[in-house]
Design a protein around this motif. Structure first.
Motif, PDB file in Angstrom:
ATOM      1  N   ILE A 203       0.855  -1.182   0.000  1.00 18.20           N
ATOM      2  CA  ILE A 203       0.000   0.000   0.000  1.00 18.20           C
ATOM      3  C   ILE A 203       0.894   1.235   0.000  1.00 18.20           C
ATOM      4  O   ILE A 203       1.968   1.227   0.590  1.00 18.20           O
ATOM      5  CB  ILE A 203      -0.956  -0.029   1.218  1.00 18.20           C
ATOM      6  N   ASN A 204       0.454   2.268  -0.674  1.00 16.45           N
ATOM      7  CA  ASN A 204       1.241   3.505  -0.709  1.00 16.45           C
ATOM      8  C   ASN A 204       0.475   4.624  -0.005  1.00 16.45           C
ATOM      9  O   ASN A 204      -0.676   4.457   0.402  1.00 16.45           O
ATOM     10  CB  ASN A 204       1.612   3.885  -2.142  1.00 16.45           C
TER      11      ASN A 204
ATOM     12  N   GLU B 163      -0.350  -5.471   6.970  1.00 19.27           N
ATOM     13  CA  GLU B 163       0.234  -4.652   8.030  1.00 19.27           C
ATOM     14  C   GLU B 163      -0.579  -3.388   8.247  1.00 19.27           C
ATOM     15  O   GLU B 163      -0.831  -2.992   9.392  1.00 19.27           O
ATOM     16  CB  GLU B 163       1.681  -4.298   7.679  1.00 19.27           C
ATOM     17  N   PHE B 164      -1.023  -2.756   7.173  1.00 24.31           N
ATOM     18  CA  PHE B 164      -1.855  -1.559   7.308  1.00 24.31           C
ATOM     19  C   PHE B 164      -3.185  -1.899   7.976  1.00 24.31           C
ATOM     20  O   PHE B 164      -3.655  -1.163   8.830  1.00 24.31           O
ATOM     21  CB  PHE B 164      -2.105  -0.913   5.942  1.00 24.31           C
TER      22      PHE B 164
ATOM     23  N   VAL C 251     -11.968  -4.767   3.521  1.00 28.13           N
ATOM     24  CA  VAL C 251     -12.338  -3.381   3.220  1.00 28.13           C
ATOM     25  C   VAL C 251     -11.158  -2.657   2.568  1.00 28.13           C
ATOM     26  O   VAL C 251     -11.331  -1.909   1.598  1.00 28.13           O
ATOM     27  CB  VAL C 251     -12.805  -2.648   4.496  1.00 28.13           C
ATOM     28  N   VAL C 252      -9.963  -2.888   3.082  1.00 31.38           N
ATOM     29  CA  VAL C 252      -8.767  -2.257   2.524  1.00 31.38           C
ATOM     30  C   VAL C 252      -8.552  -2.722   1.085  1.00 31.38           C
ATOM     31  O   VAL C 252      -8.307  -1.916   0.186  1.00 31.38           O
ATOM     32  CB  VAL C 252      -7.526  -2.570   3.393  1.00 31.38           C
ATOM     33  N   LEU C 253      -8.655  -4.022   0.857  1.00 32.99           N
ATOM     34  CA  LEU C 253      -8.451  -4.559  -0.490  1.00 32.99           C
ATOM     35  C   LEU C 253      -9.506  -4.049  -1.461  1.00 32.99           C
ATOM     36  O   LEU C 253      -9.201  -3.734  -2.602  1.00 32.99           O
ATOM     37  CB  LEU C 253      -8.449  -6.077  -0.458  1.00 32.99           C
ATOM     38  N   LYS C 254     -10.747  -3.946  -0.990  1.00 38.26           N
ATOM     39  CA  LYS C 254     -11.805  -3.463  -1.871  1.00 38.26           C
ATOM     40  C   LYS C 254     -11.564  -1.997  -2.249  1.00 38.26           C
ATOM     41  O   LYS C 254     -11.763  -1.605  -3.394  1.00 38.26           O
ATOM     42  CB  LYS C 254     -13.165  -3.616  -1.195  1.00 38.26           C
TER      43      LYS C 254
END
Length: 66
Positions: free
Chosen positions: A8-9, A47-48, A58-61
């Motif tokens: 992730i950036n 990690e995030f 949710v992060v991946l989506k």
């Protein structure tokens, strides 16, 4: 071979958290410090997710549209 992005950036962090890019860079740096990583190393989605408390799905989506 599956070419899936694993890290992730700061731009994605700013979108997910709704903060400015500068604040997202600070969050990324805090994650790196807590994990004992150096500035040139990367933060993974997992990690995030653990750091922010946001479920990984949710992060991946939000980042990958899955």
């Amino acid at each position: 071979m599956n070419n899936t992005k694993l890290v992730i950036n700061a731009n994605e962090i700013s979108i997910i958290l709704g903060v400015s890019l500068r604040q997202a860079q600070r969050h990324r740096r805090q994650i790196l410090n807590e994990l004992g990583k150096k500035n040139h190393q990367v933060v993974t989605y997992e990690e995030f997710s653990e750091y922010s408390g946001i479920p990984l799905e949710v992060v991946l989506k939000a980042c990958l549209g899955r």
